[in-house]
Design an enzyme around this catalytic site. Structure first.
Site, PDB file in Angstrom:
ATOM      1  N   GLU A  85      52.957  38.529  32.673  1.00 54.78           N
ATOM      2  CA  GLU A  85      52.473  39.905  32.507  1.00 54.78           C
ATOM      3  C   GLU A  85      53.554  40.856  33.022  1.00 54.78           C
ATOM      4  O   GLU A  85      54.193  40.599  34.031  1.00 54.78           O
ATOM      5  CB  GLU A  85      51.177  40.087  33.309  1.00 54.78           C
ATOM      6  CG  GLU A  85      50.551  41.462  33.133  1.00 54.78           C
ATOM      7  CD  GLU A  85      49.265  41.643  33.959  1.00 54.78           C
ATOM      8  OE1 GLU A  85      49.127  41.028  35.021  1.00 54.78           O
ATOM      9  OE2 GLU A  85      48.398  42.426  33.513  1.00 54.78           O
ATOM     10  N   LYS A 166      45.256  44.001  26.392  1.00 51.46           N
ATOM     11  CA  LYS A 166      44.335  43.550  27.455  1.00 51.46           C
ATOM     12  C   LYS A 166      42.964  44.191  27.274  1.00 51.46           C
ATOM     13  O   LYS A 166      42.841  45.420  27.175  1.00 51.46           O
ATOM     14  CB  LYS A 166      44.931  43.921  28.805  1.00 51.46           C
ATOM     15  CG  LYS A 166      44.238  43.344  30.016  1.00 51.46           C
ATOM     16  CD  LYS A 166      45.060  43.740  31.252  1.00 51.46           C
ATOM     17  CE  LYS A 166      44.666  43.027  32.500  1.00 51.46           C
ATOM     18  NZ  LYS A 166      45.590  43.379  33.615  1.00 51.46           N
ATOM     19  N   CYS A 207      45.787  38.279  32.221  1.00 52.97           N
ATOM     20  CA  CYS A 207      45.418  38.374  33.635  1.00 52.97           C
ATOM     21  C   CYS A 207      43.920  38.573  33.879  1.00 52.97           C
ATOM     22  O   CYS A 207      43.162  37.614  33.792  1.00 52.97           O
ATOM     23  CB  CYS A 207      46.254  39.459  34.301  1.00 52.97           C
ATOM     24  SG  CYS A 207      46.409  39.181  36.084  1.00 52.97           S
TER      25      CYS A 207
END
Ligand code: AKG
Length: 334
Positions: A85, A166, A207
């Site tokens: 990331e 995301k 994440c």
């Protein structure tokens, strides 16, 4: 039949209403349909590399460093190479707009001036003949001004085969430990993302997305053999949750899970936990590292998902008919 890596299946499936790549997240009722039309490629063996690299404040230097490490991993035979990331920028809500660049929908639209990070991935993937997972970079959509935390995946022929924004923004407040609000500067994506390779189907999150079993469940329903979550956990949540969540998603979904992190920089405002790891579909950690710079290699056979899926057939046994919350009167009303 849907085949292969080189055919960016997201667009094709979009036509069939299947959740992936560019499609909106399916409502629960659509999830079963997502298994249907697109047959995942037969799983097989591959060498995977997770690049746990140091990332600093100089974007050009970050890109050069990433390229060097990609070349090193490819030189060691890795065919699917994953960056962490925020591999081109420091991790922090205030940094995202400053480092953001556009990510084109196709490689043909990429220009060095507007898309330096994507261009590096395209050029290097083509030269080395590897799949490159561009962990994430801050992406700006110039039409709306929205900034996303976005992962772009490039195939060996230099095509963009997946763009994952995301979905779950990292907004937490652990008093006295860590407060983080991605939503101060980022907009959440709304797509479930997968891409196909010659070794199987890969589902993608970033994440904090790993904390949501519902999302991973949909990736599995969509045929994923491997779940990839480039991440950058921290010194508060990392020690307890990073490996636990990766192993949990592997066991829940009887899938391989890979979690590439940046290396820890003791001088950075946000200190990454590191510990990039690969987990097998039984939940066993098959490759890992500590927090310094490292390349984590794993030779995995994605066909190994078949054994736990057949031996412990939870996806056939689950009771979707029961899993709706209904308010009932304890005395027997409905
Ligand atoms: O979930 C966590 O504890 C960390 C998440 C995170 O660092 C992120 O989403 O970037």
């Amino acid at each position: 039949m849907l085949a292969l890596a080189r055919a960016p299946f997201p667009r094709r499936l979009l036509a069939a209403g299947v959740a992936c790549g560019l499609a909106a997240l399916p409502r629960p009722a659509d999830a079963a349909a997502a298994q249907g039309p697109a047959t995942a490629p037969a799983p097989g063996k591959l060498k995977l590399a997770l690049l746990q690299i140091s990332v600093g404040s100089d974007k050009a230097a970050n890109l050069e460093h990433a390229e060097r490490k990609i070349r090193e991993a490819a030189g060691c035979g890795a065919k699917l190479i994953c960056l962490p990331e925020c591999f081109n920028s420091p991790y922090g809500a205030s940094f995202f707009p400053a480092y953001a660049e556009e990510i084109p929908e196709t490689a043909a639209a990429a220009t060095e001036a507007a898309h330096p990070s994507t261009c590096m991935l395209i050029r290097v993937a083509r030269q080395l003949g590897v799949y490159l997972v561009g962990g994430s970079i801050p992406e700006v959509d110039r039409a709306t001004g929205n900034v996303y935390n976005c992962n772009v995946v490039v195939s060996p022929d230099g095509e963009i085969v997946c763009k994952h924004r995301k979905v779950h923004l990292f907004d937490i407040d652990v008093p006295g430990k860590i407060t983080f609000r991605e939503s101060d500067t980022l907009t959440a994506g709304d797509q479930l993302s997968l891409f196909d390779t010659p070794w199987g189907r890969v589902g993608v999150g970033i994440c904090y997305d790993i904390r949501f079993p519902q999302y991973a469940h949909l990736l599995r329903l969509s045929g994923a053999h491997l779940l990839l979550y480039p991440g950058a956990f921290n010194m508060t949540t990392g020690p307890l949750h990073w490996e636990l969540l990766a192993r949990a998603r592997a066991v829940d979904n009887q899938a391989f899970v890979a979690v590439p992190s940046p290396a820890r920089d003791p001088n950075a405002g946000y200190q990454a936990w590191g510990h990039s790891s690969v987990i097998d579909p039984w939940g066993k950690v098959v490759a890992t590292t500590e927090h310094e710079e490292a390349i984590v290699y794993a030779e995995v056979d994605l066909a190994e998902v078949d054994t736990p899926r057949q031996s412990i057939p939870v996806f056939d046994q689950k009771r979707d008919d029961l899993y709706t919350l209904k308010w009932t009167n304890a005395r027997g009303g409905s």
